[in-house]
Design a protein around this motif. Structure first.
Motif, PDB file in Angstrom:
ATOM      1  N   ILE A   3       0.833  -1.198   0.000  1.00  0.00           N
ATOM      2  CA  ILE A   3       0.000   0.000   0.000  1.00  0.00           C
ATOM      3  C   ILE A   3       0.868   1.247   0.000  1.00  0.00           C
ATOM      4  CG2 ILE A   3      -1.681   1.315   1.355  1.00  0.00           C
ATOM      5  CD1 ILE A   3      -2.880  -1.354   2.215  1.00  0.00           C
ATOM      6  N   LEU A   4       1.942   1.221   0.748  1.00  0.00           N
ATOM      7  CA  LEU A   4       2.859   2.361   0.801  1.00  0.00           C
ATOM      8  C   LEU A   4       3.482   2.615  -0.576  1.00  0.00           C
ATOM      9  CD1 LEU A   4       4.250   4.504   2.526  1.00  0.00           C
ATOM     10  CD2 LEU A   4       6.030   2.819   2.998  1.00  0.00           C
ATOM     11  N   ILE A   5       3.846   1.560  -1.267  1.00  0.00           N
ATOM     12  CA  ILE A   5       4.421   1.693  -2.612  1.00  0.00           C
ATOM     13  C   ILE A   5       3.398   2.310  -3.558  1.00  0.00           C
ATOM     14  CG2 ILE A   5       5.256   0.385  -4.609  1.00  0.00           C
ATOM     15  CD1 ILE A   5       6.579  -1.521  -2.603  1.00  0.00           C
ATOM     16  N   LYS A   6       2.148   1.832  -3.488  1.00  0.00           N
ATOM     17  CA  LYS A   6       1.103   2.397  -4.348  1.00  0.00           C
ATOM     18  C   LYS A   6       0.854   3.862  -4.026  1.00  0.00           C
ATOM     19  CE  LYS A   6      -1.402  -1.798  -5.460  1.00  0.00           C
ATOM     20  NZ  LYS A   6      -2.673  -2.505  -5.443  1.00  0.00           N
ATOM     21  N   LEU A   7       0.861   4.215  -2.755  1.00  0.00           N
ATOM     22  CA  LEU A   7       0.662   5.620  -2.377  1.00  0.00           C
ATOM     23  C   LEU A   7       1.788   6.503  -2.904  1.00  0.00           C
ATOM     24  CD1 LEU A   7      -0.677   5.354   1.285  1.00  0.00           C
ATOM     25  CD2 LEU A   7      -1.915   6.159  -0.737  1.00  0.00           C
ATOM     26  N   ILE A   8       3.008   6.014  -2.841  1.00  0.00           N
ATOM     27  CA  ILE A   8       4.143   6.777  -3.366  1.00  0.00           C
ATOM     28  C   ILE A   8       4.011   6.943  -4.876  1.00  0.00           C
ATOM     29  CG2 ILE A   8       6.643   6.701  -3.740  1.00  0.00           C
ATOM     30  CD1 ILE A   8       6.834   5.371  -0.945  1.00  0.00           C
ATOM     31  N   GLN A   9       3.592   5.885  -5.555  1.00  0.00           N
ATOM     32  CA  GLN A   9       3.428   5.959  -6.999  1.00  0.00           C
ATOM     33  C   GLN A   9       2.301   6.914  -7.387  1.00  0.00           C
ATOM     34  OE1 GLN A   9       3.042   1.928  -8.399  1.00  0.00           O
ATOM     35  NE2 GLN A   9       5.212   1.494  -8.077  1.00  0.00           N
ATOM     36  N   PHE A  12       3.561  10.333  -6.980  1.00  0.00           N
ATOM     37  CA  PHE A  12       4.445  10.651  -8.102  1.00  0.00           C
ATOM     38  C   PHE A  12       3.619  11.093  -9.311  1.00  0.00           C
ATOM     39  CE2 PHE A  12       7.461   9.282 -11.510  1.00  0.00           C
ATOM     40  CZ  PHE A  12       8.503  10.128 -11.168  1.00  0.00           C
ATOM     41  N   LEU A  13       2.538  10.352  -9.595  1.00  0.00           N
ATOM     42  CA  LEU A  13       1.651  10.726 -10.697  1.00  0.00           C
ATOM     43  C   LEU A  13       0.962  12.055 -10.415  1.00  0.00           C
ATOM     44  CD1 LEU A  13       0.120   7.235 -11.491  1.00  0.00           C
ATOM     45  CD2 LEU A  13       1.633   8.574 -12.958  1.00  0.00           C
ATOM     46  N   TYR A  14       0.575  12.275  -9.168  1.00  0.00           N
ATOM     47  CA  TYR A  14      -0.037  13.542  -8.784  1.00  0.00           C
ATOM     48  C   TYR A  14       0.948  14.700  -8.995  1.00  0.00           C
ATOM     49  CZ  TYR A  14      -2.408  17.115  -6.049  1.00  0.00           C
ATOM     50  OH  TYR A  14      -3.004  18.280  -5.651  1.00  0.00           O
ATOM     51  N   GLY A  15       2.214  14.438  -8.791  1.00  0.00           N
ATOM     52  CA  GLY A  15       3.237  15.445  -9.047  1.00  0.00           C
ATOM     53  C   GLY A  15       3.238  15.895 -10.504  1.00  0.00           C
ATOM     54  N   SER A  61      -4.089   1.222  -9.748  1.00  0.00           N
ATOM     55  CA  SER A  61      -5.009   1.546  -8.651  1.00  0.00           C
ATOM     56  C   SER A  61      -5.938   2.690  -9.037  1.00  0.00           C
ATOM     57  CB  SER A  61      -4.229   1.938  -7.395  1.00  0.00           C
ATOM     58  OG  SER A  61      -3.446   0.859  -6.960  1.00  0.00           O
ATOM     59  N   LEU A  62      -5.381   3.706  -9.689  1.00  0.00           N
ATOM     60  CA  LEU A  62      -6.218   4.827 -10.126  1.00  0.00           C
ATOM     61  C   LEU A  62      -7.191   4.403 -11.224  1.00  0.00           C
ATOM     62  CD1 LEU A  62      -3.620   7.745 -10.213  1.00  0.00           C
ATOM     63  CD2 LEU A  62      -5.458   7.391  -8.569  1.00  0.00           C
ATOM     64  N   LEU A  63      -6.727   3.589 -12.142  1.00  0.00           N
ATOM     65  CA  LEU A  63      -7.599   3.137 -13.228  1.00  0.00           C
ATOM     66  C   LEU A  63      -8.733   2.244 -12.731  1.00  0.00           C
ATOM     67  CD1 LEU A  63      -5.034   2.439 -16.069  1.00  0.00           C
ATOM     68  CD2 LEU A  63      -6.749   4.242 -15.977  1.00  0.00           C
ATOM     69  N   SER A  64      -8.508   1.539 -11.635  1.00  0.00           N
ATOM     70  CA  SER A  64      -9.554   0.648 -11.120  1.00  0.00           C
ATOM     71  C   SER A  64     -10.745   1.425 -10.555  1.00  0.00           C
ATOM     72  CB  SER A  64      -8.980  -0.290 -10.064  1.00  0.00           C
ATOM     73  OG  SER A  64      -8.602   0.434  -8.921  1.00  0.00           O
ATOM     74  N   VAL A  65     -10.522   2.670 -10.121  1.00  0.00           N
ATOM     75  CA  VAL A  65     -11.627   3.474  -9.588  1.00  0.00           C
ATOM     76  C   VAL A  65     -12.090   4.540 -10.573  1.00  0.00           C
ATOM     77  CG1 VAL A  65     -10.985   3.092  -7.181  1.00  0.00           C
ATOM     78  CG2 VAL A  65     -10.071   5.066  -8.389  1.00  0.00           C
ATOM     79  N   LEU A  66     -11.546   4.545 -11.780  1.00  0.00           N
ATOM     80  CA  LEU A  66     -11.889   5.561 -12.774  1.00  0.00           C
ATOM     81  C   LEU A  66     -13.379   5.643 -13.088  1.00  0.00           C
ATOM     82  CD1 LEU A  66     -10.682   7.704 -14.691  1.00  0.00           C
ATOM     83  CD2 LEU A  66     -10.524   5.910 -16.410  1.00  0.00           C
ATOM     84  N   PRO A  67     -14.110   4.526 -13.232  1.00  0.00           N
ATOM     85  CA  PRO A  67     -15.543   4.646 -13.543  1.00  0.00           C
ATOM     86  C   PRO A  67     -16.340   5.435 -12.505  1.00  0.00           C
ATOM     87  CG  PRO A  67     -14.799   2.408 -13.946  1.00  0.00           C
ATOM     88  CD  PRO A  67     -13.668   3.125 -13.271  1.00  0.00           C
TER      89      PRO A  67
END
Length: 127
Positions: A3-9, A12-15, A61-67
């Motif tokens: 989860i920590l790795i996904k949050l960092i990623q 990074f995308l939010y950056g 993770s972001l794409l899974s909640v996109l709908p």
């Protein structure tokens, strides 16, 4: 730890989104900051400035909640019932045709790119 790795990623995308918004505000580019950020990510991936593995699971993770993000836009259509009562019914077949056309073009392009990548891999393996 995963989860920590996904949050960092995701951070990074939010950056990239923040940088795109900043460029939009400073340079007055006629594109939204989010699109500019997306183009920056694409450019960074294409030029190998960043590795796909650095953002892959966060992007999934972001794409899974996109709908979920399309629900407000769909509900907002209810405010324009008067528009759909007239010739708005023509929008239904137009939407269906354009959706299938977009899916067809996207699948053709992705298959063409995949075949080209396979040919490059096969060519580099022979050398």
């Amino acid at each position: 730890m995963n989860i920590l790795i996904k949050l960092i990623q995701v951070a990074f995308l939010y950056g990239f989104y923040v940088i795109g918004s900043w460029l939009h505000d400073i340079l007055h580019i006629p594109l939204p900051g989010s699109i500019i950020g997306l183009l920056l990510v694409w450019g960074a991936l294409s030029t190998k400035l960043i590795n796909l593995k650095w953002i892959e699971s966060g992007a999934h993770s972001l794409l899974s909640v996109l709908p979920i993000f399309f629900i407000p836009a769909t509900v907002a259509i209810m405010n324009y019932g008067h528009f759909f009562s007239g010739k708005g019914s023509l929008l239904i077949p137009i939407t269906i045709v354009s959706t299938f056309l977009t899916m067809g073009v996207a699948s053709f392009v992705s298959q063409s790119v995949a075949k080209r990548m396979d040919k490059r891999k096969a060519g580099s393996e022979c050398n």
